[in-house]
Structures are given as structure tokens and as C-alpha cells.
Design an enzyme around this catalytic site. Structure first.
Site, PDB file in Angstrom:
ATOM      1  N   ASP A  60       0.869  -1.183   0.000  1.00 30.91           N
ATOM      2  CA  ASP A  60       0.000   0.000   0.000  1.00 30.91           C
ATOM      3  C   ASP A  60       0.901   1.227   0.000  1.00 30.91           C
ATOM      4  OD1 ASP A  60      -1.931   1.910   0.258  1.00 30.91           O
ATOM      5  OD2 ASP A  60      -2.763   1.163   2.137  1.00 30.91           O
ATOM      6  N   ARG A  97      -0.566  16.419   6.936  1.00 33.08           N
ATOM      7  CA  ARG A  97      -1.301  15.692   7.976  1.00 33.08           C
ATOM      8  C   ARG A  97      -0.859  16.128   9.373  1.00 33.08           C
ATOM      9  NH1 ARG A  97      -2.003   9.600   5.298  1.00 33.08           N
ATOM     10  NH2 ARG A  97      -2.454  10.390   3.194  1.00 33.08           N
ATOM     11  N   ASP A 152      -3.026   2.181  -5.893  1.00 31.52           N
ATOM     12  CA  ASP A 152      -1.897   2.210  -4.965  1.00 31.52           C
ATOM     13  C   ASP A 152      -1.723   0.941  -4.143  1.00 31.52           C
ATOM     14  OD1 ASP A 152      -4.268   2.665  -3.660  1.00 31.52           O
ATOM     15  OD2 ASP A 152      -3.473   4.151  -2.271  1.00 31.52           O
ATOM     16  N   GLU A 153      -2.514  -0.076  -4.401  1.00 33.13           N
ATOM     17  CA  GLU A 153      -2.397  -1.318  -3.641  1.00 33.13           C
ATOM     18  C   GLU A 153      -2.234  -2.512  -4.571  1.00 33.13           C
ATOM     19  OE1 GLU A 153      -5.077  -1.809  -0.195  1.00 33.13           O
ATOM     20  OE2 GLU A 153      -6.007   0.072  -0.858  1.00 33.13           O
TER      21      GLU A 153
END
Length: 495
Positions: A60, A97, A152-153
Site C-alpha cells: 500500500d 497531515r 496504490d495497492e
């Protein structure tokens, strides 16, 4: 995970260590059944039904869209960065973040919270799509069994590579191996348990994958190593960012039990979750202990059995090599779309992008799907509705002959699907439209020996001459077409 562009397997084998030594790894014969609560090498009970002989890696990528933007413009690396689509920040880097920015935050709220936030437009997915396929191609160097999950995985089945390395360790007489990354629950690795050794080797391979992604593509990401897809996906997010975790079999129930709601179980979707909540189920434990008879009556036997297995961490589904994408889609979200004129315009815009991608892909779609999202003040993300239908053959034939030739009939088809979901004579409020091409099929091969090969030869130019070419080829054994097929072909040509 970034926003998405979303057989009954046979009973698994159990690998039980032989008493002859820590490197013995003989498996039960195919078809033998595991006893419930099989004992691992360290005496703990491992739940039956697990596919402990497999080693699956789930990768991921960290804040994928933002990473791609930072690779394109390295000056953004140390600045709070958000990727904007319409009025939402769909993802952001870790600098943002730290300052309180979250995925799917509105642009207005994000700028209020962090005035220095840098926003880049992420509505054109081309660059993300291309990088995504580079990652998949890299992972395929480790195993041919790579299954994409969004941009994205990826799931990677590395069982075969693990077995090869295990055999090499046996030949070299080496018994010292160390785990890469974290072990879930800080469980002690038992090097006298062959199952543990397999996962330790798997953790080393996962570290090699992540190192290759960084060195060759500049991307960081997390990884989870476990015995199936469900567990590897769950454990991969334990430590973030840019870290990895291995799940040993004895900790599987601890991991599943740590989920605070059944909606956190991959494979149990929004609608199923709502139906389970109506039955009074909210926790994983609730689902595990609920009456199978009642569950099967409410959901059907197949779904009921499947989700109860998931609640125990059991997932026998294979890692299916993705290959070329099975569908191509594009979507557009907006605050309000409330007229047929607006709907048609947005359909044309989506089709323009899709037709360009179809042209580069080389295959032709035979099914089209329209998805809409109606405005809802209480259910913002899960009120999608879809309809699909086959694309008529005469329209399929127009693909590749010019964008305009095919857009008009496709818009006509999409509007028919639209009117099945929306009463256009009544007011409506849409916030999303998505168009998807599926059932992609390659063009017929013009290999020598096929009818197409002889029909497309440059001479003689007349239809009669082309047919003479075929008859001559059949008579002289150069064409593999059977006489019955040739007769059918000539009849179709005549009609």
C-alpha cells in the site's frame, strides 16, 4: 488507499512441521483436511480453515497521488501538499497531515486550517495511472501472481519464491534468519516452527520489494505479510508510513478481534454492513457467534458463509494476476447537476477521455455502464446507482474510426440508462457521473491461415478476388478454415 477510479476454492492444506528438525516442511497430501484448532510448532492453536501454506504480501503506497506530485516537483517535498479534485482534498502528504489536514476534507476547510497548504490539481489521473502500472510491473519481477487493487495497492503471492529460498537455506545448512520490519503483537518468532520461518522469509522479500520501489521509482509504502489476502491487507496498515508488518498464524484472531466494527472487515461492503446492523450485529465477535441459519436466511447461503469466514480471518481467494485492466472508467464529481443538458455535456467530456484511452489500449469494449450519485445530506458517499447494457455491434465497429462517429450513439445509450434511474420530468440533484467500458476484447488476429489474413491482402482488390484467394488457400492446405465455416462466411457476405 486513494479514491478508486471498487469458485469455491478447495479446502486449504496445512503445513505441519515434521519432528525431524526445524527445516522440515513436508505438507499433508492434497485433499487431506486439517483438524480444527491445529497445533503450531510452539503449541498455540491456529484456527482451522486458514491457508497457512501461502505467503501473501499486500503493498500500500503512502499518500500515492501526493508522492507522484512530489516526484514530479521535488520542491514540494518539505511543504504541506494536498491533491485537489473539484472541491475536495482527496489526499495529502504527511507534512500536511501533521498540520491537521485530512483526506476528503473540503478545500475551504483545509485552507482555513492550514493557509500555507499547497494544492495541486489531481483531476487528470494519467500520471497516477502510469506510475501505478510501473509499480505492478516491478512487483511482477518477484512473482507473476500480482493482483492490483486500485492505483496504490497490490497483492503478491510469493509462496513459490519463499519455498525456493527455504529449500536453499536447507541446502546451505543455515538456520539463522531474521525478520524484516515489525511482527504483529510483538509475537516471538519460533525458528523451530517452519510456518514462522516461511513468514520470516516473506518479510525479507517484502522489504526487497519496498526497497526496489524506492530505489527505482522513488516511492515509499507499507507492506503486510500473512497467509491470505484479507489478513495481509489488514496487517499492512499496522505501522505507517513506510513500514511493514508480518502476521504469524497464532495472532490472526487478535488482529481480526482488534477491528472495532464489522465495516472494517475487507470484503464486507456498505450495504451488507447495513443489513447486518439491522440484525443487531456490529462487532466482529457478533458476526462470529451469530446463528448461521438465520444469517443464511437473511443474506443467502453463499454470502452468509463467506462473511462469517471473513470474520474469522479466513480467505481462500487466490491472488489473480490482473493483466491488462478488465475495464476502463472515468468519473466526475460536482456540487450539482440538475438538467439533461448538463448531464449530456458531462457524458461527452467523460467519453472524450475514455475513447482516447481505448484507442491506446487497442481493445474494443462491448459493455457500457453508467453510475450516478444522487445528492443526500445524510449519506454522502454511498448513494451510487448503476445501470449497464451491451454496446450494439454496429457501434462497437465505429471505435477507432474517429471520436465524433462514436460519441453521439454512446451518449444516446447512456441517456437511456440514465432515464432508467432518474425521472427526468421531476427535479433531480446529482453529485457524480461515471462512465465505464468493460468486456474489453482484442481485435481478431490476422495471423496467416485465417480468413482475415487473406481478406486483408492488398491484391487482388475485388471481393471476388479475395474469395478466390481463400478458396485457393483452402484447396492447397494453406488456410485452416473448415469448409463449413467457409460456407457460413460466404453466406454472410452474400447477405
Amino acid at each position: 488507499m486513494e479514491l478508486p477510479e471498487e469458485e469455491e476454492p478447495e479446502e486449504p492444506d496445512w503445513l505441519c512441521p515434521e519432528p525431524s528438525g526445524p527445516w522440515s516442511h513436508a505438507a499433508p497430501a492434497r485433499g487431506s483436511s486439517a483438524t480444527p484448532g491445529a497445533q503450531s510448532g510452539n503449541g498455540k492453536t491456529v484456527p482451522s480453515g486458514s491457508t497457512a501454506h501461502r505467503v501473501i504480501v499486500h503493498t500500500d503506497l503512502d499518500c500515492f497521488y501526493a508522492q507522484v506530485e512530489m516526484i514530479r516537483n521535488p520542491e514540494l517535498r518539505d511543504r504541506p501538499l494536498g491533491v485537489q479534485q473539484k472541491y475536495l482534498v482527496v489526499t495529502c502528504n504527511y507534512e500536511a497531515r501533521k498540520l491537521g489536514i485530512q483526506k476528503l476534507m473540503s478545500v475551504r476547510d483545509a485552507k482555513e486550517k492550514c493557509p500555507e497548504l499547497v494544492l495541486v490539481n489531481g483531476e487528470d489521473l494519467t500520471q497516477y495511472r502510469e506510475m501505478s502500472y510501473k509499480v505492478t510491473e516491478l512487483l511482477e519481477e518477484f512473482s507473476p501472481l500480482v493482483e492490483r487493487l486500485g492505483f496504490d495497492e497490490n497483492f503478491v503471492d510469493i509462496t513459490e519464491l519463499v519455498e525456493k529460498r527455504l529449500a536453499q537455506l536447507q541446502r546451505d545448512g543455515c538456520s539463522k534468519v531474521s525478520v524484516s520490519g515489525h511482527v504483529y503483537n510483538n509475537q516471538t518468532v519460533n525458528l523451530h516452527d517452519v510456518m514462522h520461518i516461511r513468514f520470516v522469509i516473506g518479510s525479507q522479500i517484502a522489504a526487497e520489494m519496498r526497497e526496489a520501489m524506492y530505489n527505482r521509482l522513488g516511492l515509499t509504502g507499507c507492506a503486510g505479510v500473512a497467509s491470505n489476502k484479507l489478513l495481509s491487507k489488514l496487517v499492512s496498515g499496522t505501522f505507517k508510513p513506510n513500514q511493514q508488518t508480518v502476521l504469524l498464524p497464532e495472532s490472526c484472531q487478535d488482529l481480526v478481534g482488534s477491528l472495532d466494527h464489522i465495516r472494517k472487515v475487507p470484503g464486507i461492503g456498505y450495504k451488507t454492513t447495513k443489513r447486518l446492523e439491522l440484525l443487531g450485529l456490529s462487532s466482529v465477535r457478533d458476526l462470529q457467534t451469530f446463528s448461521p441459519v438465520i444469517l443464511e436466511k437473511e443474506l443467502g447461503v453463499s454470502i452468509a458463509q463467506h462473511i462469517q469466514k471473513l470474520s474469522y480471518g479466513e480467505d481462500d481467494s487466490p491472488v489473480a494476476s490482473s493483466g491488462p485492466p478488465q475495464s476502463l472508467s472515468d468519473e466526475d464529481s460536482f456540487k450539482k447537476c440538475s438538467s439533461e443538458v448538463e448531464v449530456k455535456k458531462k457524458m461527452e467530456e467523460l467519453l472524450a477521455n475514455l475513447l482516447d484511452r481505448i484507442s491506446k489500449d487497442g481493445r474494443k469494449p462491448h459493455t457500457i455502464r453508467l453510475t450516478i450519485r444522487k445528492f443526500s445530506s445524510t449519506n454522502k458517499w454511498f448513494s451510487r446507482e448503476s445501470r449497464q447494457c451491451p454496446i450494439p455491434s454496429h457501434v462497437v465497429q465505429k471505435f477507432g474510426t474517429g471520436t465524433y462517429d462514436v460519441v453521439a450513439p454512446l451518449v444516446g445509450i447512456l441517456m437511456k440508462l440514465f432515464r432508467k434511474m432518474i425521472k427526468v420530468e421531476m427535479p433531480f440533484h446529482l453529485t457524480l457521473l461515471s462512465v465505464c467500458f468493460s468486456n474489453l476484447k482484442a481485435l481478431p488476429s490476422l495471423a496467416k491461415g485465417s480468413i482475415g489474413f487473406y481478406l486483408t491482402r492488398s491484391s487482388p482488390p475485388s471481393s471476388a478476388g479475395k474469395l478466390n484467394n481463400i478458396f485457393y488457400a483452402v484447396e492447397n492446405g494453406r488456410c485452416s478454415t473448415r469448409p463449413s465455416e467457409l460456407l457460413q462466411f460466404c453466406t454472410r457476405r452474400k447477405n
